[in-house]
Design a protein around this motif. Structure first.
Motif, PDB file in Angstrom:
ATOM      1  N   ASN A   6       0.825  -1.214   0.000  1.00 58.66           N
ATOM      2  CA  ASN A   6       0.000   0.000   0.000  1.00 58.66           C
ATOM      3  C   ASN A   6       0.854   1.256   0.000  1.00 58.66           C
ATOM      4  N   ILE A   7       1.960   1.220   0.723  1.00 58.04           N
ATOM      5  CA  ILE A   7       2.875   2.364   0.765  1.00 58.04           C
ATOM      6  C   ILE A   7       3.456   2.624  -0.615  1.00 58.04           C
ATOM      7  N   LEU A   8       3.881   1.557  -1.281  1.00 61.85           N
ATOM      8  CA  LEU A   8       4.460   1.707  -2.627  1.00 61.85           C
ATOM      9  C   LEU A   8       3.418   2.137  -3.654  1.00 61.85           C
ATOM     10  N   TYR A  24       8.074   0.422 -11.532  1.00 59.85           N
ATOM     11  CA  TYR A  24       7.827  -0.949 -11.110  1.00 59.85           C
ATOM     12  C   TYR A  24       7.789  -0.970  -9.590  1.00 59.85           C
ATOM     13  N   VAL A  25       6.639  -1.337  -9.051  1.00 57.07           N
ATOM     14  CA  VAL A  25       6.457  -1.372  -7.608  1.00 57.07           C
ATOM     15  C   VAL A  25       7.093  -2.654  -7.084  1.00 57.07           C
ATOM     16  N   ASP A  26       8.147  -2.493  -6.297  1.00 58.29           N
ATOM     17  CA  ASP A  26       8.809  -3.602  -5.610  1.00 58.29           C
ATOM     18  C   ASP A  26       9.420  -4.627  -6.554  1.00 58.29           C
ATOM     19  N   GLY A  27      10.080  -4.164  -7.607  1.00 59.51           N
ATOM     20  CA  GLY A  27      10.852  -5.071  -8.462  1.00 59.51           C
ATOM     21  C   GLY A  27      10.532  -4.951  -9.929  1.00 59.51           C
ATOM     22  N   GLU A  35      14.901   2.695 -19.755  1.00 57.46           N
ATOM     23  CA  GLU A  35      14.633   3.601 -18.628  1.00 57.46           C
ATOM     24  C   GLU A  35      13.481   3.049 -17.794  1.00 57.46           C
ATOM     25  N   PHE A  36      13.666   3.009 -16.481  1.00 53.31           N
ATOM     26  CA  PHE A  36      12.566   2.653 -15.591  1.00 53.31           C
ATOM     27  C   PHE A  36      12.889   3.100 -14.174  1.00 53.31           C
ATOM     28  N   ILE A  37      11.845   3.120 -13.358  1.00 48.03           N
ATOM     29  CA  ILE A  37      11.973   3.433 -11.938  1.00 48.03           C
ATOM     30  C   ILE A  37      11.560   2.189 -11.161  1.00 48.03           C
ATOM     31  N   ASP A  38      12.291   1.891 -10.112  1.00 47.84           N
ATOM     32  CA  ASP A  38      12.000   0.757  -9.249  1.00 47.84           C
ATOM     33  C   ASP A  38      11.866   1.286  -7.825  1.00 47.84           C
ATOM     34  N   PHE A  53      11.596   3.392   5.902  1.00 45.23           N
ATOM     35  CA  PHE A  53      12.364   3.920   4.785  1.00 45.23           C
ATOM     36  C   PHE A  53      12.115   3.100   3.528  1.00 45.23           C
ATOM     37  N   GLY A  54      12.407   3.710   2.403  1.00 47.74           N
ATOM     38  CA  GLY A  54      12.313   3.030   1.124  1.00 47.74           C
ATOM     39  C   GLY A  54      13.260   3.665   0.135  1.00 47.74           C
TER      40      GLY A  54
END
Length: 127
Positions: A6-8, A24-27, A35-38, A53-54
């Motif tokens: 839920n946080i992600l 990508y949420v959690d992997g 290009e991507f965000i994890d 923390f994250g």
């Protein structure tokens, strides 16, 4: 109690519509070379997360000559950092407060040849 998922998801909502690469949420898929965000949370030994923390990791292909793509990292961090800078996000799954904890900088991506990533550590609290 809020799950790390839920946080992600709340964090992902902050990124929507901001002209950012896919989040990508959690992997992310193994071997992805674009290009991507994890995003991920850091494990809490208490087994549940009300604050913690994250990481937001921005992955980019390197430039010719094995150089980090500093200009593109700057473009993306200029968008992302204000989204995490003392922001409260209200979602269907709860209310979350995010703030920047540390701007770690650029690293070699050990899992992807020809890629590097930029790490931003954030702190969150469920409200």
């Amino acid at each position: 109690m809020q799950s790390s998922y839920n946080i992600l998801l709340a964090l992902s909502e902050l990124f929507q519509g901001k002209n950012l690469p896919v989040d990508y949420v959690d992997g992310a898929p193994k071997g992805l070379q674009s290009e991507f965000i994890d995003t991920n949370t850091i494990n809490n030994p208490n087994g549940y997360l009300q604050n913690g923390f994250g990481n937001v990791n921005i992955h980019l292909p390197k430039l010719t000559g094995d150089l980090h793509n500093g200009n593109r990292f700057k473009e993306l961090t200029d968008i992302i950092i204000p989204l995490l800078d003392d922001v409260t996000q209200v979602t269907d799954n709860g209310t979350f407060h995010f703030q920047i904890y540390d701007d770690k900088g650029t690293f070699e991506d050990p899992d992807r040849d020809g890629m590097s990533y930029y790490n931003i550590r954030f702190e969150f609290q469920t409200l």
